[in-house]
Design a protein around this motif. Structure first.
Motif, PDB file in Angstrom:
ATOM      1  N   MET A   1      -9.400  -5.595  -0.046  1.00 13.57           N
ATOM      2  CA  MET A   1      -9.026  -4.922   1.191  1.00 13.57           C
ATOM      3  C   MET A   1      -9.029  -3.423   0.891  1.00 13.57           C
ATOM      4  O   MET A   1      -8.556  -2.996  -0.168  1.00 13.57           O
ATOM      5  N   PHE A   2      -9.554  -2.629   1.821  1.00 11.25           N
ATOM      6  CA  PHE A   2      -9.511  -1.166   1.718  1.00 11.25           C
ATOM      7  C   PHE A   2      -8.608  -0.651   2.833  1.00 11.25           C
ATOM      8  O   PHE A   2      -8.742  -1.066   3.988  1.00 11.25           O
ATOM      9  N   ILE A   3      -7.699   0.272   2.490  1.00  9.14           N
ATOM     10  CA  ILE A   3      -6.808   0.874   3.484  1.00  9.14           C
ATOM     11  C   ILE A   3      -6.867   2.383   3.303  1.00  9.14           C
ATOM     12  O   ILE A   3      -6.709   2.876   2.182  1.00  9.14           O
ATOM     13  N   ILE A   4      -7.072   3.107   4.399  1.00  4.72           N
ATOM     14  CA  ILE A   4      -7.052   4.572   4.314  1.00  4.72           C
ATOM     15  C   ILE A   4      -5.998   5.132   5.267  1.00  4.72           C
ATOM     16  O   ILE A   4      -5.702   4.547   6.306  1.00  4.72           O
ATOM     17  N   GLN A   5      -5.448   6.270   4.855  1.00  6.35           N
ATOM     18  CA  GLN A   5      -4.532   6.998   5.739  1.00  6.35           C
ATOM     19  C   GLN A   5      -4.576   8.473   5.381  1.00  6.35           C
ATOM     20  O   GLN A   5      -4.406   8.843   4.220  1.00  6.35           O
TER      21      GLN A   5
ATOM     22  N   SER B   1       0.800  -1.233   0.000  1.00  4.83           N
ATOM     23  CA  SER B   1       0.000   0.000   0.000  1.00  4.83           C
ATOM     24  C   SER B   1       0.830   1.281   0.000  1.00  4.83           C
ATOM     25  O   SER B   1       0.358   2.336  -0.413  1.00  4.83           O
ATOM     26  N   GLY B   2       2.057   1.214   0.539  1.00  2.91           N
ATOM     27  CA  GLY B   2       2.846   2.429   0.704  1.00  2.91           C
ATOM     28  C   GLY B   2       2.435   3.237   1.915  1.00  2.91           C
ATOM     29  O   GLY B   2       2.889   4.374   2.093  1.00  2.91           O
ATOM     30  N   MET B   3       1.593   2.667   2.769  1.00  2.00           N
ATOM     31  CA  MET B   3       1.149   3.374   3.976  1.00  2.00           C
ATOM     32  C   MET B   3       1.974   2.915   5.189  1.00  2.00           C
ATOM     33  O   MET B   3       2.920   2.144   5.033  1.00  2.00           O
ATOM     34  N   ASN B   4       1.618   3.389   6.361  1.00  3.72           N
ATOM     35  CA  ASN B   4       2.473   3.197   7.541  1.00  3.72           C
ATOM     36  C   ASN B   4       2.469   1.754   8.031  1.00  3.72           C
ATOM     37  O   ASN B   4       1.589   1.336   8.782  1.00  3.72           O
TER      38      ASN B   4
ATOM     39  N   SER C   1      -7.585  14.749   0.287  1.00  3.32           N
ATOM     40  CA  SER C   1      -6.163  14.412   0.361  1.00  3.32           C
ATOM     41  C   SER C   1      -5.880  13.069   1.040  1.00  3.32           C
ATOM     42  O   SER C   1      -4.739  12.610   1.076  1.00  3.32           O
ATOM     43  N   THR C   2      -6.931  12.444   1.603  1.00  5.64           N
ATOM     44  CA  THR C   2      -6.750  11.142   2.252  1.00  5.64           C
ATOM     45  C   THR C   2      -6.374  10.108   1.205  1.00  5.64           C
ATOM     46  O   THR C   2      -6.961  10.047   0.127  1.00  5.64           O
ATOM     47  N   ARG C   3      -5.400   9.274   1.550  1.00  6.25           N
ATOM     48  CA  ARG C   3      -4.998   8.208   0.625  1.00  6.25           C
ATOM     49  C   ARG C   3      -5.853   6.966   0.847  1.00  6.25           C
ATOM     50  O   ARG C   3      -6.192   6.626   1.979  1.00  6.25           O
ATOM     51  N   LEU C   4      -6.200   6.328  -0.246  1.00 12.85           N
ATOM     52  CA  LEU C   4      -6.964   5.086  -0.218  1.00 12.85           C
ATOM     53  C   LEU C   4      -6.245   4.049  -1.063  1.00 12.85           C
ATOM     54  O   LEU C   4      -5.928   4.297  -2.227  1.00 12.85           O
TER      55      LEU C   4
END
Length: 242
Positions: A236-240, A138-141, A199-202
């Motif tokens: 799967m859904f991921i938000i940050q 995902s490239g998220m945390n 601006s939230t990433r999904l």
């Protein structure tokens, strides 16, 4: 000299399965085949797909040798402890999910809890986890994330939950993962585009490990310009929000 027990306990093996209809040994290590060939007692979510999976991995194993118990919403709490009885006779038991890793978003977690209470060794085997594979890509945390399972179906509760997850993500710098029933994926996608900040990433990660795999991370602003068909595709859904 201390003598060894004549009949040591069997183990509870946590046996991952495929995430879809892909070639088994492309996504599963040979250790799973070795365990399946040794174990005859199984605890599964659904018997038919479990039998198909075992036959696919170990075609020579006689189906009549398999002793299978099911754990799902219809299983009574009184039945489950007995499913581990073979371990006290020195025979190991395999725990199988319908897809991915047992014990994660899966009713088998209760069996694992019981195994620990009964001092039965729990042995997890390596295999695909949609949660970790989605998070990895995902490239998220990856240092701080939370899996939230299914979100509420009620429209207002869902909106409130999505906003709350977005706020927690911003406050804690924490990626938020969740899933939806595949036939409602497109509605979830529309809700996320409407409710979340531009601006939230999904990240949308669907059909993981399959030939149709689709894993893309964009801002909500960019997703509004990107059509994608998620209907009946495990996702799967991921938000940050940063």
């Amino acid at each position: 000299m201390e003598s060894k027990p004549l009949n040591p306990k069997g183990r509870l093996y946590l046996i991952p399965t495929r995430l879809g209809d892909d070639v088994p040994l492309e996504v599963l290590p040979i250790s799973i085949k070795k365990v399946l060939e040794q174990v005859n007692h199984y605890i599964v979510e659904n018997e038919k797909p479990a039998r198909r999976f075992i036959k696919k991995i170990s075609p020579s194993k006689a189906q009549r040798s398999l002793i299978i118990n099911t754990v799902n919403k219809y299983t009574s709490a009184e039945e489950m402890p007995g499913f581990l009885d073979p371990c006290f006779n020195g025979e190991s038991v395999g725990l199988l999910s319908d897809a991915g890793c047992p014990g994660i978003a899966d009713p088998g977690a209760e069996i694992i809890r019981m195994a620990h209470e009964k001092d039965i060794q729990v042995t997890p085997l390596v295999g695909p986890s949609s949660i970790l594979l989605a998070m990895m890509s995902s490239g998220m945390n990856g240092q701080n994330f939370a899996f939230n399972g299914y979100l509420p179906i009620d429209k207002q509760e869902r909106k409130s939950t999505i906003k709350s997850l977005e706020r927690i993500s911003l406050e804690k710098n924490q990626a938020q993962l969740f899933i939806e029933t595949p036939y409602r994926n497109d509605k979830m996608f529309e809700d996320l585009k409407t409710i979340l900040h531009a601006s939230t990433r999904l990240c949308i990660a669907c059909d993981i490990t399959l030939t149709t795999e689709y894993i893309v991370t964009k801002t909500i602003e960019d997703w509004k310009k990107t059509p994608v068909d998620l209907h009946k595709r495990p996702a799967m859904f991921i938000i940050q929000r940063d």
